[in-house]
Design a protein around this motif. Structure first.
Motif, short mmCIF file in Angstrom:
data_model
loop_
_atom_site.label_atom_id
_atom_site.label_comp_id
_atom_site.label_asym_id
_atom_site.label_seq_id
_atom_site.Cartn_x
_atom_site.Cartn_y
_atom_site.Cartn_z
N ALA A 162 0.83 -1.20 0.00
CA ALA A 162 0.00 0.00 0.00
C ALA A 162 0.86 1.26 0.00
O ALA A 162 0.57 2.25 -0.68
CB ALA A 162 -0.93 -0.01 1.22
N ALA A 163 1.96 1.23 0.77
CA ALA A 163 2.86 2.39 0.83
C ALA A 163 3.58 2.62 -0.50
O ALA A 163 3.93 3.76 -0.83
CB ALA A 163 3.88 2.20 1.95
N ALA A 164 3.78 1.55 -1.26
CA ALA A 164 4.49 1.69 -2.54
C ALA A 164 3.73 2.59 -3.51
O ALA A 164 4.34 3.33 -4.29
CB ALA A 164 4.72 0.31 -3.16
N ASP A 165 2.41 2.54 -3.47
CA ASP A 165 1.63 3.43 -4.33
C ASP A 165 1.90 4.89 -4.01
O ASP A 165 1.97 5.74 -4.90
CB ASP A 165 0.14 3.13 -4.17
N VAL A 166 2.05 5.19 -2.72
CA VAL A 166 2.31 6.57 -2.28
C VAL A 166 3.75 6.97 -2.61
O VAL A 166 4.00 8.08 -3.10
CB VAL A 166 2.04 6.69 -0.76
N ALA A 167 4.70 6.08 -2.35
CA ALA A 167 6.10 6.39 -2.62
C ALA A 167 6.35 6.57 -4.11
O ALA A 167 7.15 7.40 -4.52
CB ALA A 167 6.98 5.27 -2.06
N GLU A 168 5.64 5.80 -4.93
CA GLU A 168 5.82 5.91 -6.37
C GLU A 168 5.42 7.29 -6.88
O GLU A 168 5.98 7.80 -7.86
CB GLU A 168 4.98 4.84 -7.07
N ALA A 169 4.51 7.96 -6.15
CA ALA A 169 4.07 9.30 -6.54
C ALA A 169 5.02 10.39 -6.04
O ALA A 169 4.80 11.56 -6.33
CB ALA A 169 2.67 9.56 -5.99
N GLY A 170 6.07 10.00 -5.29
CA GLY A 170 7.08 10.98 -4.88
C GLY A 170 7.17 11.27 -3.41
O GLY A 170 8.02 12.05 -2.98
N GLU A 171 6.30 10.65 -2.59
CA GLU A 171 6.36 10.88 -1.14
C GLU A 171 7.44 9.98 -0.53
O GLU A 171 7.71 8.88 -1.01
CB GLU A 171 5.02 10.55 -0.50
N LEU A 172 8.05 10.46 0.56
CA LEU A 172 8.86 9.60 1.42
C LEU A 172 7.91 9.04 2.46
O LEU A 172 7.21 9.79 3.14
CB LEU A 172 9.98 10.39 2.10
N VAL A 173 7.86 7.74 2.58
CA VAL A 173 6.87 7.10 3.46
C VAL A 173 7.58 6.45 4.63
O VAL A 173 8.49 5.63 4.44
CB VAL A 173 6.04 6.05 2.70
N THR A 174 7.17 6.83 5.84
CA THR A 174 7.63 6.14 7.04
C THR A 174 6.50 5.26 7.55
O THR A 174 5.32 5.50 7.24
CB THR A 174 8.07 7.14 8.12
N PHE A 175 6.84 4.23 8.31
CA PHE A 175 5.83 3.31 8.82
C PHE A 175 5.63 3.57 10.32
O PHE A 175 6.60 3.77 11.06
CB PHE A 175 6.24 1.86 8.58
N GLY A 176 4.36 3.57 10.75
CA GLY A 176 4.03 3.85 12.14
C GLY A 176 3.26 2.73 12.78
O GLY A 176 2.46 2.05 12.12
N ILE A 177 3.49 2.53 14.07
CA ILE A 177 2.83 1.48 14.85
C ILE A 177 1.95 2.14 15.90
O ILE A 177 2.42 3.01 16.66
CB ILE A 177 3.87 0.57 15.54
N GLN A 178 0.70 1.75 15.98
CA GLN A 178 -0.18 2.30 17.02
C GLN A 178 0.34 1.85 18.38
O GLN A 178 0.50 0.66 18.63
CB GLN A 178 -1.61 1.79 16.82
N PRO A 179 0.62 2.79 19.29
CA PRO A 179 1.18 2.40 20.59
C PRO A 179 0.23 1.52 21.40
O PRO A 179 -0.98 1.75 21.43
CB PRO A 179 1.39 3.75 21.30
N THR A 180 0.79 0.53 22.06
CA THR A 180 0.01 -0.35 22.93
C THR A 180 0.41 -0.19 24.40
O THR A 180 -0.22 -0.78 25.28
CB THR A 180 0.22 -1.82 22.52
#
Length: 511
Positions: free
Chosen positions: A147-165
């Motif tokens: 899913a992130a690859a679609d965003v990165a392909e458009a030129g965004e730098l994508v970081t991944f986040g984890i919902q805190p538990t």
């Protein structure tokens, strides 16, 4: 730099391609004494796993859609360890980039982005991942990356986040703007290691995430930002790659140029300063394995909440983490302790003090203690050795040589060696002689005699070596020839930096 892989590398995949970039550096000091500088946590199998964290990361990346072979970035001192662990899982990398010194993540990412652009084109995407994190759900991980690859392909730098538990004061956080119906989130701010009260509030905040330290971007986009934001670092990184020495699939970066890169994380260098940054939430059972309390999040070993591994006996003990490598470890009437036993060191700490293990290791380093650097079993490209016993003027070791491997041709000025073959067949060079030894046979290497050991067989060669002499320091070695390209002054085989003392395991210069 000429491309050494053109004829061997598989044809480039048309369309979108993702190149895993696995950052395998780091010392993992918070998991001492199991993790040591020469074999840090990313190369360990923890929590009963069969594969190391590094191997799990490599195998996990292979499940991504349209993925290229992984690009490994690691320390030059770990080159043979990286190569061996890849061979164990039968995985061929694109290349292994070797750093001559630690410079945090920005220089590593700069070099990886250049290499990805050179190998696969400027619009190829790089997925940067630490080698020492745990992810339980590979399917969810792959879905988030795709899913992130679609965003990165458009030129965004994508970081991944984890919902805190849980409230974690040792993690970095990413605060996002309110959700707008898209899966990807707009980043508002990065927050570095908040206090306990703020961390507690973040647990209930649906717009704040743990920073997982994973990033996806088009190579050209990252290079653009690095050029604009860190031009000096980018120039040194470029020269480090241009001046790299090629050794098979290993790229040994130019030492002078790489040391010229300032030490800074990619978060500080680019991600917190760019105006094209997005966050992709990921719910895949992620953990950064930042301390021994990581094991607390695994299933308990008993009804009292104890997590154990190895030969452990418990009596009236609750909520302890106990790891035994060799000896029996027994606990009675205690709770909330971390107890880790290895052949040469034992850690006892309260769980609340788990993060301070790092400062304990710094004390060991300042004292020049061997226990900060090596486990008792030390791995080498030809196999491994481990000390069995030592004392004044002697040391006894077990040596295991892999099939087809050989040690360097060497000589010692101050010690003699006696070899006894336990398993397998050995070819021995001693002075001008060359002869074979089989099980239960032995030979003596006098002081000042050149010698070499080789395993010509199909099974490991195991032997016992007894060293004797007035000085057993590692610097008593002259290396004449080495099939692994190590010079006389390159990576030493043994751990100590000087003569043996009662407080320090003596040197074992096995090459």
């Amino acid at each position: 730099m000429e491309d050494p892989y053109t004829s061997e590398h598989p044809a480039r995949t048309p369309g979108r391609i993702v190149v895993p970039v696995i950052l395998a550096g780091g010392s993992g000091t918070r998991l001492w004494p199991l993790s040591r500088r020469q074999k840090p946590k990313q190369f360990l199998a923890l929590g009963g796993q069969r594969r190391s964290l590094f191997q799990q990361t490599v195998l996990r990346s292979a499940a991504i859609a349209r993925v290229a072979p992984p690009m490994i970035v690691g320390s030059a001192s770990h080159r043979f360890l990286i190569d061996e662990q890849l061979a164990e899982i039968d995985h061929e990398p694109d290349c292994i980039v070797l750093e001559p010194a630690g410079r945090d993540t920005a220089p590593a990412v700069a070099i990886a982005a250049q290499q990805v652009a050179n190998r696969y084109g400027p619009d190829a995407m790089a997925l940067v991942m630490p080698a020492d994190h745990a992810i339980d759900d590979t399917e969810a991980f792959v879905a988030a990356v795709n899913a992130a690859a679609d965003v990165a392909e458009a030129g965004e730098l994508v970081t991944f986040g984890i919902q805190p538990t849980r409230p974690e004061t040792g993690y970095g956080y990413v605060r996002c703007l309110p959700a707008n119906g898209r899966a990807v989130r707009t980043v508002d701010a990065f927050v570095e290691k908040p206090d306990a009260e703020i961390a507690e509030n973040y647990v209930a905040d649906q717009d704040t995430f743990w920073n997982a330290g994973m990033f996806l971007f088009r190579a050209d986009r990252m290079l653009e930002d690095l050029e604009a934001l860190e031009p000096d670092l980018m120039q040194n990184a470029r020269h480090a790659l241009i001046g790299a020495e090629v050794d098979g699939r290993m790229l040994c970066l130019d030492t002078v140029a790489f040391r010229g890169c300032r030490s800074i994380s990619i978060d500080y260098a680019v991600l917190e300063r760019t105006d094209r940054i997005a966050l992709m939430p990921m719910d895949a059972g992620w953990d950064d394995v930042g301390s021994w309390t990581y094991l607390d999040r695994l299933p308990a070993a008993d009804d009292a909440g104890n997590r154990t591994q190895g030969d452990v006996l418990l009596q009236n003990a609750q909520d302890n983490i106990v790891h035994s490598s060799k000896r029996l470890v027994a606990l009675s009437g205690v709770s909330d302790l971390i107890v880790v036993e290895t052949a040469d060191a034992i850690l006892v700490a309260h769980k609340q003090d788990a993060q301070s293990v790092k400062t304990l290791v710094k004390q060991l380093e300042s004292l020049g203690r061997e226990e900060a650097e090596h486990l008792q079993r030390v791995y080498r490209p030809w196999g491994f050795y481990e000390s069995i016993a030592y004392g004044s003027r002697f040391q006894t070791k077990r040596i295991s040589v892999k099939p087809g491997a050989k040690l360097s041709l060497q000589m010692h000025h101050h010690r003699a060696e006696h070899w006894v073959i336990v398993q397998g067949t050995a070819v021995v060079e001693r002075g001008g002689e060359r002869f074979m030894l089989s099980e239960n046979e032995s030979t003596f290497i006098p002081i000042g005699t050149t010698h070499r050991l080789e395993n010509p067989g199909n099974i490991p060669l195991d032997l016992i070596e007894v060293q004797s002499g007035a000085y057993l320091g590692e610097d008593d070695i002259v290396r004449f020839d080495d099939v692994y390209g190590r010079s006389e002054t390159s990576e030493p085989e043994a751990a100590a930096s000087g003569p043996a003392s009662p407080s320090q395991t003596p040197a074992a210069a096995t090459v």
